[in-house]
Write a protein that holds these residues in place. Structure first.
Motif, short mmCIF file in Angstrom:
data_model
loop_
_atom_site.label_atom_id
_atom_site.label_comp_id
_atom_site.label_asym_id
_atom_site.label_seq_id
_atom_site.Cartn_x
_atom_site.Cartn_y
_atom_site.Cartn_z
N ILE A 51 41.80 46.18 45.85
CA ILE A 51 42.88 44.99 45.76
C ILE A 51 43.33 44.70 47.20
CG2 ILE A 51 45.04 44.33 44.70
CD1 ILE A 51 44.38 46.23 42.30
N GLN A 105 46.70 36.43 41.76
CA GLN A 105 45.72 35.97 40.52
C GLN A 105 44.47 36.58 40.80
OE1 GLN A 105 46.61 34.93 37.74
NE2 GLN A 105 44.56 35.19 36.90
N ASP A 108 43.14 40.23 40.69
CA ASP A 108 42.54 40.59 39.35
C ASP A 108 40.90 40.78 39.53
OD1 ASP A 108 45.11 41.18 38.45
OD2 ASP A 108 44.98 39.36 37.32
N ASP A 109 40.43 39.86 40.20
CA ASP A 109 39.02 39.86 40.43
C ASP A 109 38.45 40.71 41.68
OD1 ASP A 109 38.87 37.81 38.56
OD2 ASP A 109 39.35 36.23 40.05
N CYS A 110 39.10 41.68 42.16
CA CYS A 110 38.44 42.56 43.33
C CYS A 110 37.26 43.34 42.64
CB CYS A 110 39.71 43.73 43.77
SG CYS A 110 39.67 44.94 42.75
N ARG A 113 37.63 46.62 40.58
CA ARG A 113 38.15 46.16 39.15
C ARG A 113 37.09 45.79 38.19
NH1 ARG A 113 43.64 43.05 37.06
NH2 ARG A 113 42.78 42.93 34.66
N GLN A 114 36.27 44.81 38.84
CA GLN A 114 35.24 44.32 38.00
C GLN A 114 34.14 45.23 37.68
OE1 GLN A 114 34.97 41.04 37.00
NE2 GLN A 114 36.95 40.81 37.77
N THR A 117 35.72 47.38 34.69
CA THR A 117 35.57 46.74 33.48
C THR A 117 34.30 46.22 32.71
OG1 THR A 117 35.69 44.53 34.45
CG2 THR A 117 38.05 45.56 34.05
#
Length: 135
Positions: A51, A105, A108-110, A113-114, A117
């Protein structure tokens, strides 16, 4: 790729990517020495570092001026059916409120994390000393 090697001290593990190295261990209450990062702490660190780096990369890409960035991540494992990564982000510097909102915002796309998920599978690639694993 990360490789590990157990050490003489019970549960202490040296790990490396071939260039960098560190130690992992469990806390004394679980039989370790607490002489390294715990395995779940390493997952928290992976997400927190990603992040942090991702925000900096995206700020650079967009020409947003930021100072130090700090990220804290905690993995909650209270419910046996779910795991929750809770995190906070602090972006210092001269970025405007709107620019900070964009960067938060984007956090959340690092990439880590991707990865976390997605549906995850595990595959052992080699045999251990006891022979092949039946599938």
């Amino acid at each position: 790729m990360i490789t590990t090697q157990s050490q003489d001290a019970r549960y202490l593990v040296h790990f490396t990517n071939g260039t960098q190295a560190a130690m992992a261990d469990v806390i004394p209450a679980k039989g370790g020495q607490g002489a390294g990062f715990g395995p779940h702490e390493l997952m928290e660190a992976s997400l927190a570092c990603c992040i942090n780096m991702w925000i900096r990369m995206q700020a650079d890409k967009r020409g947003i001026s930021v100072g130090p960035i700090s990220v804290s991540v905690s993995l909650k494992r209270d419910d046996p059916n779910e795991r929750i990564f809770e995190y906070s982000v602090n972006v210092e510097g001269t970025a405007s409120r709107e620019e900070r909102a964009v960067l938060l915002q984007i956090a959340d796309d690092c990439p880590v994390r991707q990865t976390l998920t997605k549906k995850i599978f595990f595959r052992r690639e080699s045999e251990d000393a006891s022979g092949p694993v039946a599938g």
